[in-house]
Every structure is written in structure tokens, then in C-alpha cells.
Scaffold this motif. Sequence first.
Motif: not given
Length: 664
Positions: A582-586, A172-176, A509-510
Motif C-alpha cells: 500500500s505504501q502507506l506509512n501508518l 483494493e483500498a489498501a493497494l490504492g 496497476m492491479r
Amino acid sequence: MKFRKLSIENYKSFQFPTEIHFPDSENGKSIFLIGGMNGAGKTSIMESINYCLYGGKADEIFRAINRKEIAKGNAAVSFELTAELDDGSELIVKRSWSSGVIESPKAKDLNERLVVVKDGKRVSVQNQQMWQDFIRATVPPGITQFFFFDGEKIQEIAADDHSEVRLKSSLEAALGIQNINQLSSDLLYLKQEERKGFVEISDEDLTFKESELKKEQAKYTRLNRERDEIKEDLTAFKEQYDEAKKRFQATFNRDPESRDAIREAEKRRIQTSNRLGQLENEIRGLCEKSLPFSLLGGFFDGIRQQIENERESLQGEAIKEHAEELAKKIVRVVEEPEPIYNERLSDEKMVELEKRIFNLLREGDAQAATDKLLNLSDRDAARILQKIEELENSDVFLIKPLVEEKQELEVELKKIESSLNSGSATESEQELFGQLQEEMESCATQIGRKTEQLRILEEDILSLEKKVREIEFEIEKLYEKHNVSKEKSDFINECDAIAGLLNQFIVRMRKSKVHLLQEKTFEMYKLLSSKSGLIKDITIDEKSYEVKISDRNGHEIKKSGLSAGEKEVFALSLLWGLSQTSQLNLPIIIDTPLSRLDSTHRDNIIRNYFPNAGDQVIILSTDTEIDENYFKVLESHLSGAASLVFNHQQELTTLKTGYFWEEK
């Protein structure tokens, strides 16, 4: 975000400062390959990044300090990571631990130091915690396990049919979603804090309090009016009393007396009269009992003396009468029982002595002869002396002060009777006297009654004034609370509304995120799996995150039923799906991911996963995982490569440019 440089000093086998640069390729994407044999320090690079970003426990850091440097007393270790943020700004994070100059340092002696430099400007130490929070927000530690992972993480996800359920919070953290959940929890906390001590004040509460104030103010007005009326009555009675008093003084030429004073005077007259009667009875009693005898009180001493003289005279005569017998007895006493002299008297001398004694007794005391005036017997004389003593000790001598007191009381009684006597006045004067006296008495009674009523009213008015002020203060506070209450009520309602919207948003969102995760995971799985043709679909439960794999016939395939290679392919697919969703650019950092895979799966991962894993991929590999053939496959995608060279004798790792056989 992309990592640009990592520096390691005095950590494990990295004894000396070591810098690893991560360049970009021409197309903006980069795969940087770091080769190293087992034990050369690949895992140390992964740990260094985590320690630099998030810190660590002092005892863990102390155990990882290079042993040679520890032996020298150098308990210092440092990491530095340079990153380019999504907005193009540069962020440098420097974190170090040092015990300072100390002999035989221990873990407890280590002091941590964090330095953050953003766009060339060092952040102040006072803002250290703020920047630590910034780092955690930029690179969330709960999510990095899906971006920075090794073969063990892949094995963990692959080993259990329900590993994804245990990773629910991390997923859930990774998915925001976790951020929205946290926001919802924060709203609930704010709502609960706002409700503490919250008492809702309604318009009805204000109306009730204001009506109470009006009622008390009306009562206050009524009491003031009553007070003014009583004051007017009191003034009128005082004027009436003064007028009656002046008329009384003018008519009777003396000050009036109140009925109480008259009653008091009458009481004193009766008491005085009664005392006079008592005195007269006492005086009369004394006169009847002892006064006649007491009149002879001046002769009492003479009578006593005469009685005494007559007694002595009778005694002398008795001696003379018995002189002869007494003389013989005296002479015998001289001889018997023993002589009182040395020489015995002769008979003649004894006769002569007896004659002389006889004559002496016969002659007696001529002066003792007294005339027998009273001629009392001893009994009568004793009775008379006793009576004289009784008279001298009796109360008859108190008759003088009693008479004097009687005279004073008679004078006082005349004065009292004079003050009370109005018999000399005419009938009309007596009637006027009574009327004026009664009028003054009535006025005095009314003055006393009105004065007491006024006193009670004054106390009630003061008490009511205080109560009115208290109610006014309460109303003022109620208006303040009313406004606050409305604001708090509106705020709480807004919290409820926002929380409701957030809950709806979380559900949607989930659902959306899980659906996207399914697509991305299945998309990568089809590229990597050797049995992709047998798998029809991968579904993930929206609440539990449980993954179900279905074959072409719609039958569920347990993850435990997959081969080891397929399990790892599934794990990599899930990790990739999470990074995409996640749409995080890491950056993606992968440590020895291919050690347990067969050639088919390795080939698929090399060709399909690494080039598509992310904008920046850092691979830590042995020479058997990515060999020369796989290196050639990846070469066109590489932005650079380096090798970790470990010297077993010196227990030292150094960095060389180029991958194993490319070392320069």
C-alpha cells in the motif's frame, strides 16, 4: 505517520485521564510494547484510537462510559490522539461526547464534539466536516483493519480458504486501486450529468436554420416591395378618381354619384312608383264601394232621429185606436185579482174611471205627432240603420291620409326622377356623364381592392417580421448551444478517453500491485513459517484476489490443509504484504497476536515480523505471549514499554511505565 500520544478519559476502566506516550528509538523505528492481563484494557486502547479518528454511534459510546461516573451523572467521555504526519507537521485530534448538566442522562442526550489542531492552530468549527474528511483521507478507515488488528482479525483471515475474496474491496483500498476505481466512477457520473439535457448541435443544424432565415428574409423583402407597389397604385387611382370627380362637378355642376347610389335611387324610384300605384288602387276601391253613400254622412243623425220619431208616432196611433179596450183592461186590473184600495168603487165610479182613462188614451201626446216623411216599415228601418252603422265603421274615412301620402310620394318621385333624368343633356354630355361615372366607379373599385390587398400585406409583413426575429433568436441560441455543445462533446470525449486510460491503468496497476503483494506476502511467510521449505510459491488472482499456495511439486495446498499456526502465519504475512504494498506509512497496532501460536511460530514472529512490520509498531500483549525471553529478544528494538494495571475492586485501569517486571 507516527502516533505520539493517546489520551483516554472516562472510557470503560479508564476512569481518570490516562496518557500514553509513544517515543521514537534512535534509528527512527520504534516498537512500543504495552503489557496487560486479560480485561486490563488493551482492547480499549485499540477502540479509543478508532473512536478518536472516526467517531462512533452514541449508544455504543454511552454503553462504554465508566460505570462509576455514569452513576454520578457524568456522561462525558473524551479521546485525544497526537500524531506526526509524514511532512513533519503535528496533528491533534480531540473527540468527545457529553450530555451536559442533565439528570439521568441517556444515549440520545450525548452530543459529539470534534476539535482538530494542526501545527498548534485550531481549525474552525465551520471546517469540521472538511477536517473529518482530511482525517479519513490521511488514515483511511477501510484500510486501518490491515494496520490496526488483533488476534480475531488474524483468525478471520486464517479461518476461511477464500477470506481474501470477501475482503476484495478492502484489499483494493489498501493497494490504492479503490481510489482509481472511485475516480473512474466519478468520471462516469460527471459524464452522465453532462449528458443530462445535452442536445448536440452540429454545423448542419446551424446551416439549415440560417438558410431558413435567408428564405424568410427574402420573402419579407418581396412583400415589402409588393406593398410599395400597391401603395403607388393606390395613390394613382385616388388621383385619377379625384381628377374625374373635379371634371364631373365642373361639367354637371353637382357632385357625382356612384353607380351604387344611382342604383339605389332607381330602386327608390321603383319602390315609390309601386307605392303610388297601391295607393291609387286603395283610393279607387274605397270610392267605388262606399264613397257615394259616405257623401250623405252629414245626414245620418237626422235620418236616425226621423226613424225614431216615426216609430213613436205609430205607437201613439195604435194606442188611440185601441183606447176603449185598453181602458176596460186597466179598470179590471184595479179590481182583479184583488182591489188595490180599501174602499170598493161603485159601479158608477168605475164607469167614470173607465171614461177618463179612455179619453186620456184617445187624446194621446199631441207633441208626439210626427209627419210621415220616410214611412218605413220596421224591417226597412232596421236595414237602413244597419247600413248607416256599417258606413260609419268602414275604411272610407281613411281616404284622406291615403290621399295625403299619395301627394307626398308624387313630390318625392319627381325629385328622384329629376336626379335620374339626364334627358335634358345633350348626347355628348350624356356620353361624358357615362364615361366619368364609369371611370370613377372603376377607380373606386380599384381603390377598395388595393386597400384590402394592402391590409392583408401589412398583416403578413408583421407576422413575417415576428417570425424572422424568432429565427434570429433561435440562431443566436443555437450558436450559444453550439459552443456549449462542442465544449460538452469535447468534455464527454475527454471523460471517455480518461476513463479508458484509467481502466487500462487499473488493469496494469492491479497486476503490478498484486504481483508485489505476492512477493511481499511470500517473503514474510518464508520468514515466519516452520514449513517454508515445503512451500514453493504463493500466487494471488489479479481479479478475484484468491490466494493459491503451491508446494515444491507444483500441487496446490488448500489453506484448510494448513495447521492453525501456519494459517495465522499466512494471515500475518498477508497483512504485512498489504502494508508494504500500500505504501502507506501508518503505525501497526497489534493486539494479542500470539495467543494461539506454538513456540516455533511465536519465535519466528518475535524475531522476524515485529522488527520489520513497520516504522512504528505498537504491541498489546499479555505476559504469556511476550514473556521475559521474548522481551529480551525485542528489547533492543523497543523505544519504550508500559503496563496496564487493573484494580479489580475499584474496576480501574492505570498506566505504569515499564513492562510487567520492569514496572517503575
